[in-house]
Enzyme design. Structure first.
Site, PDB file in Angstrom:
ATOM      1  N   HIS A 249     -11.989  19.763   4.556  1.00  0.00           N
ATOM      2  CA  HIS A 249     -10.877  18.803   4.561  1.00  0.00           C
ATOM      3  C   HIS A 249     -11.034  17.788   5.704  1.00  0.00           C
ATOM      4  O   HIS A 249     -10.958  16.571   5.490  1.00  0.00           O
ATOM      5  CB  HIS A 249      -9.567  19.591   4.688  1.00  0.00           C
ATOM      6  N   GLU A 250     -11.287  18.281   6.900  1.00  0.00           N
ATOM      7  CA  GLU A 250     -11.370  17.376   8.057  1.00  0.00           C
ATOM      8  C   GLU A 250     -12.586  16.464   7.961  1.00  0.00           C
ATOM      9  O   GLU A 250     -12.516  15.291   8.333  1.00  0.00           O
ATOM     10  CB  GLU A 250     -11.388  18.168   9.376  1.00  0.00           C
TER      11      GLU A 250
ATOM     12  N   TRP B 258      -2.023  12.409  -1.447  1.00  0.00           N
ATOM     13  CA  TRP B 258      -0.757  11.735  -1.768  1.00  0.00           C
ATOM     14  C   TRP B 258      -0.604  10.431  -0.987  1.00  0.00           C
ATOM     15  O   TRP B 258       0.443   9.775  -1.053  1.00  0.00           O
ATOM     16  CB  TRP B 258       0.441  12.662  -1.527  1.00  0.00           C
TER      17      TRP B 258
ATOM     18  N   LEU C  74      -4.568  23.952  11.965  1.00  0.00           N
ATOM     19  CA  LEU C  74      -5.875  24.406  11.483  1.00  0.00           C
ATOM     20  C   LEU C  74      -7.004  23.536  12.002  1.00  0.00           C
ATOM     21  O   LEU C  74      -8.084  24.023  12.327  1.00  0.00           O
ATOM     22  CB  LEU C  74      -5.901  24.385   9.952  1.00  0.00           C
ATOM     23  N   GLY C  75      -6.749  22.236  12.042  1.00  0.00           N
ATOM     24  CA  GLY C  75      -7.804  21.332  12.465  1.00  0.00           C
ATOM     25  C   GLY C  75      -7.319  19.899  12.459  1.00  0.00           C
ATOM     26  O   GLY C  75      -6.223  19.620  11.985  1.00  0.00           O
TER      27      GLY C  75
ATOM     28  N   HIS D 212      -5.284  11.613   2.722  1.00  0.00           N
ATOM     29  CA  HIS D 212      -4.710  12.719   1.950  1.00  0.00           C
ATOM     30  C   HIS D 212      -4.454  12.264   0.518  1.00  0.00           C
ATOM     31  O   HIS D 212      -4.199  11.101   0.259  1.00  0.00           O
ATOM     32  CB  HIS D 212      -3.403  13.204   2.586  1.00  0.00           C
TER      33      HIS D 212
END
Ligand code: ARG
Ligand code: ZN
Ligand code: CA
Length: 357
Positions: free
Chosen positions: A268-269, A280, A231-232, A278
């Site tokens: 997100h990016e 986690w 996705l990226g 991230h």
């Protein structure tokens, strides 16, 4: 996994009696624990073997793999990222209500202060340069660009409609970044290349891509066919200047269709570009994302999960830094915001964005 996890075990013990004139006096008062900081991460295949999600839903974010590559190629990068992390932790500690640093015994602060860290609390304006590498003219429509900028402004300023879905346990943690993204320029080239990969070829005119525009004053977004279902991917603060920015796959840029069609790959990016890991922490229950108010977890979540418990706590699956579908992610936390804000303090890595507006 331990072979990939290069822990930097230096704990900086800064005592007020130390004789260093080049050190910020505030630092001398503060023990910044860097013992859990790491830069190399486990590979996506390690991750995939740990999750129970169906194969088709599994995605990995090439941002961490890209970081491993950059670390191998750039001898100074680890040190730079350590310095950025140190400044970030100092900034975060100074924002904590209790245990306020810098309040040592009187007379202990007599060293000349080099550059005090001045927090910036106002709106941060981020000029966005969109570099489009497309199959034919206007394959990526102007409406797609506009919708992407709108989505970013909604997501980072807690103004999107599905924040209402944040469960009660996390409601008081939702952040407003106070950041405004503005279209600065759109560059387009036509190329028949089907997959640009994740090694930054799209960022170089020599390799048939488009060179970055002044990355210390612009967020560069490259839009192209990445390939491999990716996705990226992003570059963290501290990486090579000419490749600073994010890459988004053509089908996931702005408002498109499908479960990743709401433009949140860019959210997100850009979270990574703003120094977020991230949710986690790219490791097991003992590995953190360096953010206090995000619960620990041991891997990504996919699809659109209900309440999910890992590592003895409820996962914040709706955080933009997890791997869920676009319309199932809708929050950053207060501490994520503080972590990113450190970049815009006077001694922060992206402070040039503050002086430029
Ligand atoms: N880099 C991740 C990937 O390539 C992005 C995940 C973003 N998630 C999303 N729902 N858009 O898969
Ligand atoms: Zn990611
Ligand atoms: Ca955390």
């Amino acid at each position: 996994m331990n072979t990939y996890l290069l822990k930097i075990t230096t704990v900086l013990l800064l005592v007020s009696s130390c004789n260093s004139y080049d050190m910020d006096p505030a630092q001398q008062q503060m023990d910044i624990d860097m013992s859990d900081f790491f830069v190399y991460t486990e590979t996506p295949s390690d991750l995939l073997s740990k999750t129970t999600a169906s194969k088709t839903d599994k995605r990995s974010c090439y941002t961490m793999l890209n970081l491993n590559r950059l670390l191998d190629e750039n001898p100074g990068l680890e040190k730079r990222m350590y310095a950025i992390e140190y400044q970030t932790r100092k900034f975060m500690a100074s924002k904590k209500p209790s245990g306020t640093p810098g309040s040592g015994p009187p007379g202990s602060n007599q060293d000349p202060t080099p550059e005090p860290s001045i927090p910036y609390d106002g709106t941060v304006y981020i000029p966005v340069v969109v570099n489009i590498i497309e199959k034919y003219n206007n394959e990526v429509s102007d409406a797609q660009i506009t919708s992407q900028i709108d989505i970013l402004n909604e997501d980072f300023n807690n103004a999107n409609s599905n924040t209402a879905g944040v469960p009660d346990v996390f409601k008081n943690l939702v952040a407003n970044y106070n950041i405004q993204f503005r279209r600065a320029a759109v560059n387009r080239i036509v190329s028949s290349k089907n997959s640009w990969g994740t090694r930054d070829a799209m960022k170089s005119s020599k390799k048939g891509g488009i060179d970055a525009t002044d990355p210390s004053h612009n967020l560069n977004i490259w839009v192209c066919e990445i390939g491999g279902g990716i996705l990226g991917y992003a570059q963290f603060p501290g990486g090579p200047e000419q490749t600073d920015g994010v890459v988004i796959g053509t089908d996931y840029f702005g408002e498109t269709t499908g479960p990743y069609g709401d433009g949140r790959t860019a959210t997100h990016e850009i979270g990574h570009w703003l120094n977020l890991r991230h949710i986690w922490g790219d490791g097991g229950c003992s590995v953190d994302d360096f953010v206090e108010d995000t619960p620990v977890s041991n891997g990504p979540n996919y699809g659109c999960p209900g309440e999910t418990i890992n590592c003895g706590s409820i996962d914040m699956t709706m955080n933009y830094m997890d791997y869920v579908y676009d319309d199932c992610m809708y929050m950053f936390t207060i501490d994520q915001n503080t972590r990113s804000r450190a970049l815009f303090a006077s001694d922060g890595y992206r402070s040039s964005f503050v002086t430029s507006n």
